[in-house]
Motif scaffolding. Sequence first.
Motif, PDB file in Angstrom:
ATOM      1  N   CYS A  64      41.064   7.032  -5.110  1.00 50.53           N
ATOM      2  CA  CYS A  64      41.619   6.902  -6.457  1.00 50.53           C
ATOM      3  C   CYS A  64      42.946   6.131  -6.421  1.00 50.53           C
ATOM      4  O   CYS A  64      43.867   6.509  -5.712  1.00 50.53           O
ATOM      5  CB  CYS A  64      41.855   8.290  -7.058  1.00 50.53           C
ATOM      6  N   HIS A 118      45.079   5.969  -8.692  1.00 59.38           N
ATOM      7  CA  HIS A 118      46.118   6.665  -9.468  1.00 59.38           C
ATOM      8  C   HIS A 118      46.806   7.740  -8.634  1.00 59.38           C
ATOM      9  O   HIS A 118      48.019   7.894  -8.674  1.00 59.38           O
ATOM     10  CB  HIS A 118      45.505   7.297 -10.723  1.00 59.38           C
ATOM     11  N   CYS A 119      45.995   8.533  -7.891  1.00 62.66           N
ATOM     12  CA  CYS A 119      46.600   9.668  -7.174  1.00 62.66           C
ATOM     13  C   CYS A 119      46.264   9.689  -5.690  1.00 62.66           C
ATOM     14  O   CYS A 119      46.754  10.538  -4.954  1.00 62.66           O
ATOM     15  CB  CYS A 119      46.191  10.984  -7.831  1.00 62.66           C
ATOM     16  N   CYS A 157      37.922  10.279 -10.682  1.00 67.02           N
ATOM     17  CA  CYS A 157      38.594  11.089  -9.672  1.00 67.02           C
ATOM     18  C   CYS A 157      38.486  12.571 -10.038  1.00 67.02           C
ATOM     19  O   CYS A 157      38.773  12.961 -11.166  1.00 67.02           O
ATOM     20  CB  CYS A 157      40.056  10.655  -9.596  1.00 67.02           C
ATOM     21  N   CYS A 192      42.443  13.987 -10.471  1.00 67.64           N
ATOM     22  CA  CYS A 192      43.276  13.678 -11.639  1.00 67.64           C
ATOM     23  C   CYS A 192      42.440  13.365 -12.878  1.00 67.64           C
ATOM     24  O   CYS A 192      42.981  13.194 -13.965  1.00 67.64           O
ATOM     25  CB  CYS A 192      44.257  12.540 -11.343  1.00 67.64           C
TER      26      CYS A 192
HETATM   27 ZN   LIG Z   1      43.061  10.520  -8.962  1.00 67.20          ZN
END
Ligand SMILES: [Zn+2]
Length: 324
Positions: A43, A45-46, A62, A65
Amino acid sequence: MTQHFLLSKAARTLTLAKVFRMSEDQAYETFREMRWEGGEPVCPHCGGTHVYEYRARRIFKCKACGRQFSVTSGTLFHSRKLQMRDYLAAVAIFCNGVKGTSALQLSRDLDVQYKTAFVLAHKLREVMAVEQQDRRLSGEVEIDGAYFGGYVKPSNIREERLDRRRSLNKAGTRQVVVAARERGGKLLTNVYPKESGGNNFIASRLDKGTVIYTDEAYSWRPLHKQFKGYRINHTERYVDGHITTNRVESFFSRLRRAEMGQHHSIAGPYLDNYADEMAWREDNRRLSNGEQFQRLIEYAASLGRSNQWAGYWQRQAKVENNFV
Ligand SMILES: [Zn+2]
């Protein structure tokens, strides 16, 4: 006679034909494996690795998140509009252009709009610039500058011709590319209004004890105060034993050939990007184009979206509309 490297088999590991023989699915899988180890999504983002995959839409979600992403999210090809195969082809064409690749050629080869090709080519130049980012030079380093832009067309009437060697008669758009090249090593480039502007930049990137080689230009005096070095007087000779700047000058001839043969003008706001591109080509000229290709794709995948070029034409349109 030894074979020229560019004609050897190693230099031809990647062909454009190979890319065009791929199906869109194969191109997608290729990019996916180049971006993520084993093609296992992470992911953006995280950093989570537990992910749902919606195969039909090629979207991931994901578990940690809850956000969605694609294979190009958070890469240079973020919010892409072309097919994956077109991107691979673009990188292949760009790698193959030993003397640079113009946006016009790219737009014709890929059958995409000029604007698309223009931004794509500049994104790839941005990728190429990454290698210079934290580079330091040491040992023996040759330094030189070359002016680009500010061309003043000579008058057809002899009496009206200006002496174009005098700075008074040069156009203000002239800029200088300053380059430093380690012997047996790599290049550093940057752009300044005047040659002397590059001293601090170069000094900050040279290791202690570096020996410098320059021409006799006044511009390099501050550097000679900080580093042990030699000057070559170009009005007399170009090589005097080990004293020469021919290696850094061969980079400039490559940049000039790219300007004349491909782009016709590389001056103006993007001169720095063209210098980065040609430095990358010079630095990596011994890699096979398969390796060059792999390297560019991996950088493109890891670099994140382009700040300078993402949404470039949309921003341009806004600027233009403000003037209407
Ligand atoms: Zn994530």
